[in-house]
Design an enzyme around this catalytic site. Structure first.
Site, PDB file in Angstrom:
ATOM      1  N   PRO A  45       0.812  -1.219   0.000  1.00 22.88           N
ATOM      2  CA  PRO A  45       0.000   0.000   0.000  1.00 22.88           C
ATOM      3  C   PRO A  45       0.852   1.279   0.000  1.00 22.88           C
ATOM      4  O   PRO A  45       0.350   2.349  -0.340  1.00 22.88           O
ATOM      5  CB  PRO A  45      -0.814  -0.111   1.301  1.00 22.88           C
ATOM      6  CG  PRO A  45      -0.849  -1.572   1.599  1.00 22.88           C
ATOM      7  CD  PRO A  45       0.471  -2.102   1.134  1.00 22.88           C
ATOM      8  N   GLU A  91       0.392  -9.092   8.229  1.00 24.92           N
ATOM      9  CA  GLU A  91       0.432  -7.675   8.605  1.00 24.92           C
ATOM     10  C   GLU A  91       1.369  -6.857   7.720  1.00 24.92           C
ATOM     11  O   GLU A  91       1.226  -5.652   7.602  1.00 24.92           O
ATOM     12  CB  GLU A  91       0.864  -7.549  10.071  1.00 24.92           C
ATOM     13  CG  GLU A  91       0.805  -6.127  10.634  1.00 24.92           C
ATOM     14  CD  GLU A  91      -0.614  -5.564  10.645  1.00 24.92           C
ATOM     15  OE1 GLU A  91      -0.748  -4.326  10.634  1.00 24.92           O
ATOM     16  OE2 GLU A  91      -1.579  -6.353  10.647  1.00 24.92           O
ATOM     17  N   ARG A 124      -1.488  -7.862 -21.718  1.00 26.33           N
ATOM     18  CA  ARG A 124      -2.282  -7.519 -22.904  1.00 26.33           C
ATOM     19  C   ARG A 124      -1.565  -6.521 -23.806  1.00 26.33           C
ATOM     20  O   ARG A 124      -1.960  -6.318 -24.952  1.00 26.33           O
ATOM     21  CB  ARG A 124      -3.659  -6.997 -22.490  1.00 26.33           C
ATOM     22  CG  ARG A 124      -3.647  -5.694 -21.757  1.00 26.33           C
ATOM     23  CD  ARG A 124      -5.023  -5.347 -21.181  1.00 26.33           C
ATOM     24  NE  ARG A 124      -6.028  -5.207 -22.215  1.00 26.33           N
ATOM     25  CZ  ARG A 124      -6.196  -4.104 -22.939  1.00 26.33           C
ATOM     26  NH1 ARG A 124      -5.398  -3.059 -22.742  1.00 26.33           N
ATOM     27  NH2 ARG A 124      -7.142  -4.022 -23.858  1.00 26.33           N
ATOM     28  N   ASP A 149      -7.164   2.363 -25.878  1.00 27.02           N
ATOM     29  CA  ASP A 149      -7.603   2.122 -24.506  1.00 27.02           C
ATOM     30  C   ASP A 149      -7.736   3.424 -23.725  1.00 27.02           C
ATOM     31  O   ASP A 149      -7.028   4.404 -23.983  1.00 27.02           O
ATOM     32  CB  ASP A 149      -6.580   1.247 -23.757  1.00 27.02           C
ATOM     33  CG  ASP A 149      -6.679  -0.202 -24.138  1.00 27.02           C
ATOM     34  OD1 ASP A 149      -7.740  -0.611 -24.649  1.00 27.02           O
ATOM     35  OD2 ASP A 149      -5.700  -0.938 -23.928  1.00 27.02           O
TER      36      ASP A 149
END
Length: 238
Positions: free
Chosen positions: A86, A113, A150, A164
């Site tokens: 994160p 954790e 992709r 895209d």
């Protein structure tokens, strides 16, 4: 390209490799993919890969030794090592495109954790899927791999990926298919005209409009042309 994933749950990636476009690309050998269970590298008697944090606190922390020994076993001078956390940089389309040009990507998926902080010193990039926390890095890794794979030549048509969303700093233009009229709603006439220049112009304007309406923050980062600025001004006035 080769992708290696350090994980405690290799089975997590089976759906990615055996479904749809990615499955066909793998069958064509357009990329290599392997999972490495770093639990098999632990030197702990009972197979532990985590321990309680120094200083106290909730949860368990992944230890250096199993992960770094696993990393050492597969890392080469052409490897790019990505730690999923994160705290990392937010993953975006432009990053996916950059990573699709690499020879060997190694993803490290955490669990519990978090990681022993010293593991960060052995990676090249720290990456996050967004401002939220998952139970482990596997789901984020699978999404990133899908976005990267992709873009490898031959996986999908070049003109498909070129249009895209986010590829040119804009969201994609609206798409339509048969029937021409559904529930009283018509396909825009320009798309039926066969006039390629007008279609191209309409699609670009609609991409600008979609971005203006749904993701105006992207326009703040984009260097718009004079014509684009004039079109955006008409949207603001209306």
């Amino acid at each position: 390209m080769k992708i290696s994933v350090l994980t405690l749950f290799p089975e997590y990636f089976e759906p990615l490799l055996h479904t749809s476009i990615i499955k066909r690309a793998k069958e064509k050998e357009l990329f290599e993919f392997e999972t490495v269970d770093f639990r098999t590298f632990t030197k702990e008697k009972h197979g532990h890969v985590d321990d309680t944090p120094y200083g106290g606190g909730a949860g368990m922390v992944l230890m250096c030794q199993p992960i770094l020994d696993a990393l050492k076993s597969i890392r080469t001078e052409n490897s790019t090592v990505i730690l999923l956390t994160p705290q990392g940089k937010t993953f975006k389309q432009e990053i996916a495109r950059e990573l699709s040009l690499k020879d060997h990507l190694i993803f490290i998926c955490g669990h519990y954790e978090g990681f022993d902080e010293r593991i960060r010193e052995y990676v090249d990039i720290q990456m996050s899927l967004g401002d939220f926390v998952l139970t482990g890095g596997e789901s984020a890794c699978m999404v990133m791999c899908d976005a990267i794979l992709r873009l490898i030549p031959g996986v999908i048509k070049q003109d498909s990926s070129d249009d895209d969303s986010f590829s040119h700093g804009l969201l994609e233009y609206p798409q339509y298919t048969r029937p021409e009229i559904y529930d009283g709603k018509r396909v825009p006439d320009v798309l039926l005209s066969g006039h390629h220049a007008n279609i191209k112009k309409w699609r670009h304007e609609m991409a600008l409009k979609n971005t203006f309406m749904h993701r105006p923050d992207l326009l703040e980062e984009r260097e718009c042309s004079k014509e684009e600025l004039e079109f955006l001004q008409t949207l603001k006035e209306n």
